[in-house]
Motif scaffolding. Structure first.
Motif, PDB file in Angstrom:
ATOM      1  N   VAL A   1       1.082   1.023   0.056  1.00  0.00           N
ATOM      2  CA  VAL A   1       1.300   0.239  -1.160  1.00  0.00           C
ATOM      3  C   VAL A   1       0.893  -1.204  -0.927  1.00  0.00           C
ATOM      4  O   VAL A   1       0.910  -1.707   0.195  1.00  0.00           O
ATOM      5  CB  VAL A   1       2.767   0.293  -1.642  1.00  0.00           C
ATOM      6  CG1 VAL A   1       3.166   1.698  -2.032  1.00  0.00           C
ATOM      7  CG2 VAL A   1       3.699  -0.269  -0.610  1.00  0.00           C
ATOM      8  N   CYS A   2       0.558  -1.872  -1.997  1.00  0.00           N
ATOM      9  CA  CYS A   2       0.194  -3.281  -1.950  1.00  0.00           C
ATOM     10  C   CYS A   2       1.472  -4.115  -1.840  1.00  0.00           C
ATOM     11  O   CYS A   2       2.407  -3.928  -2.619  1.00  0.00           O
ATOM     12  CB  CYS A   2      -0.575  -3.639  -3.226  1.00  0.00           C
ATOM     13  SG  CYS A   2      -0.906  -5.401  -3.395  1.00  0.00           S
ATOM     14  N   ALA A   3       1.503  -5.032  -0.880  1.00  0.00           N
ATOM     15  CA  ALA A   3       2.682  -5.881  -0.693  1.00  0.00           C
ATOM     16  C   ALA A   3       2.819  -6.913  -1.808  1.00  0.00           C
ATOM     17  O   ALA A   3       3.898  -7.463  -2.010  1.00  0.00           O
ATOM     18  CB  ALA A   3       2.599  -6.590   0.656  1.00  0.00           C
ATOM     19  N   ARG A   4       1.749  -7.153  -2.546  1.00  0.00           N
ATOM     20  CA  ARG A   4       1.796  -8.152  -3.602  1.00  0.00           C
ATOM     21  C   ARG A   4       2.352  -7.604  -4.910  1.00  0.00           C
ATOM     22  O   ARG A   4       3.017  -8.318  -5.643  1.00  0.00           O
ATOM     23  CB  ARG A   4       0.395  -8.730  -3.831  1.00  0.00           C
ATOM     24  CG  ARG A   4      -0.120  -9.515  -2.621  1.00  0.00           C
ATOM     25  CD  ARG A   4      -1.596  -9.791  -2.724  1.00  0.00           C
ATOM     26  NE  ARG A   4      -2.328  -8.560  -2.412  1.00  0.00           N
ATOM     27  CZ  ARG A   4      -3.645  -8.425  -2.496  1.00  0.00           C
ATOM     28  NH1 ARG A   4      -4.378  -9.432  -2.908  1.00  0.00           N
ATOM     29  NH2 ARG A   4      -4.225  -7.292  -2.184  1.00  0.00           N
ATOM     30  N   CYS A   5       2.070  -6.310  -5.210  1.00  0.00           N
ATOM     31  CA  CYS A   5       2.493  -5.765  -6.502  1.00  0.00           C
ATOM     32  C   CYS A   5       3.174  -4.399  -6.394  1.00  0.00           C
ATOM     33  O   CYS A   5       3.627  -3.868  -7.405  1.00  0.00           O
ATOM     34  CB  CYS A   5       1.312  -5.676  -7.449  1.00  0.00           C
ATOM     35  SG  CYS A   5       0.142  -4.371  -7.031  1.00  0.00           S
TER      36      CYS A   5
ATOM     37  N   LEU B   1      -6.560  -3.442   0.246  1.00  0.00           N
ATOM     38  CA  LEU B   1      -7.355  -3.576  -0.981  1.00  0.00           C
ATOM     39  C   LEU B   1      -6.565  -2.966  -2.131  1.00  0.00           C
ATOM     40  O   LEU B   1      -6.164  -1.800  -2.062  1.00  0.00           O
ATOM     41  CB  LEU B   1      -8.697  -2.871  -0.826  1.00  0.00           C
ATOM     42  CG  LEU B   1      -9.620  -2.940  -2.040  1.00  0.00           C
ATOM     43  CD1 LEU B   1     -10.123  -4.366  -2.239  1.00  0.00           C
ATOM     44  CD2 LEU B   1     -10.788  -1.981  -1.868  1.00  0.00           C
ATOM     45  N   CYS B   2      -6.347  -3.742  -3.169  1.00  0.00           N
ATOM     46  CA  CYS B   2      -5.544  -3.299  -4.319  1.00  0.00           C
ATOM     47  C   CYS B   2      -6.390  -3.403  -5.589  1.00  0.00           C
ATOM     48  O   CYS B   2      -6.981  -4.454  -5.860  1.00  0.00           O
ATOM     49  CB  CYS B   2      -4.301  -4.175  -4.434  1.00  0.00           C
ATOM     50  SG  CYS B   2      -3.307  -3.805  -5.897  1.00  0.00           S
ATOM     51  N   ALA B   3      -6.408  -2.327  -6.349  1.00  0.00           N
ATOM     52  CA  ALA B   3      -7.191  -2.308  -7.588  1.00  0.00           C
ATOM     53  C   ALA B   3      -6.629  -3.267  -8.634  1.00  0.00           C
ATOM     54  O   ALA B   3      -7.342  -3.689  -9.541  1.00  0.00           O
ATOM     55  CB  ALA B   3      -7.238  -0.893  -8.149  1.00  0.00           C
ATOM     56  N   SER B   4      -5.359  -3.630  -8.521  1.00  0.00           N
ATOM     57  CA  SER B   4      -4.754  -4.567  -9.477  1.00  0.00           C
ATOM     58  C   SER B   4      -4.908  -6.014  -9.032  1.00  0.00           C
ATOM     59  O   SER B   4      -5.346  -6.867  -9.792  1.00  0.00           O
ATOM     60  CB  SER B   4      -3.258  -4.255  -9.641  1.00  0.00           C
ATOM     61  OG  SER B   4      -3.084  -2.974 -10.154  1.00  0.00           O
ATOM     62  N   CYS B   5      -4.554  -6.301  -7.791  1.00  0.00           N
ATOM     63  CA  CYS B   5      -4.506  -7.690  -7.315  1.00  0.00           C
ATOM     64  C   CYS B   5      -5.875  -8.259  -6.938  1.00  0.00           C
ATOM     65  O   CYS B   5      -6.055  -9.478  -6.952  1.00  0.00           O
ATOM     66  CB  CYS B   5      -3.581  -7.796  -6.106  1.00  0.00           C
ATOM     67  SG  CYS B   5      -1.871  -7.389  -6.477  1.00  0.00           S
ATOM     68  N   ASP B   6      -6.805  -7.416  -6.569  1.00  0.00           N
ATOM     69  CA  ASP B   6      -8.079  -7.908  -6.045  1.00  0.00           C
ATOM     70  C   ASP B   6      -9.226  -7.877  -7.038  1.00  0.00           C
ATOM     71  O   ASP B   6     -10.378  -8.108  -6.666  1.00  0.00           O
ATOM     72  CB  ASP B   6      -8.456  -7.112  -4.791  1.00  0.00           C
ATOM     73  CG  ASP B   6      -7.472  -7.344  -3.660  1.00  0.00           C
ATOM     74  OD1 ASP B   6      -7.005  -8.488  -3.514  1.00  0.00           O
ATOM     75  OD2 ASP B   6      -7.159  -6.393  -2.929  1.00  0.00           O
TER      76      ASP B   6
HETATM   77 ZN   LIG Z   1      -1.545  -5.265  -5.674  1.00  0.00          ZN
END
Ligand SMILES: [Zn+2]
Length: 101
Positions: free
Chosen positions: A5-9, A39-44
């Motif tokens: 999982v993305c740590a940002r979102c 690599l995150c499809a939402s944050c990047d």
């Molecule tokens: Zn993210």
């Protein structure tokens, strides 16, 4: 295996890369370890370094492995040299120390 999982979102991450990383601790000693980039499809989506890789990962069927490998290498070459913004880091440390994070 635990889903990545993305740590940002907290959304599922597309991929993660771990690579050697060194730094100097508070005593000035060299510390060797690993760094992970996700690599995150939402944050990047707004990151120019991630855009080509995100575009390739969205293609169906997936592109040939050499294309993906090249895009991952370009992405890593850029992001592995990024450092945290000291102001943001100080703010997060303060929030963590006060229990507000
Ligand atoms: Zn993210």
């Amino acid at each position: 295996m635990t889903p990545l999982v993305c740590a940002r979102c907290a959304a599922p991450a597309l991929l993660a890369a771990r690579y050697p990383h060194t730094w100097h601790n508070g005593s000035g000693e060299r510390v060797e370890g690993l760094r992970e980039s996700v690599l995150c499809a939402s944050c990047d989506t707004d990151d120019p370094a991630a855009a080509p890789l995100l575009a390739l990962l969205a293609v169906t069927p997936p592109p040939p492995s050499p294309c993906l490998a090249n895009a991952v290498e370009v992405w890593l070459t850029t992001i592995r040299h990024r450092v945290p913004d000291p102001t943001t880091l100080d703010t997060e440390e303060t929030l963590w120390r006060t229990g507000d994070l």
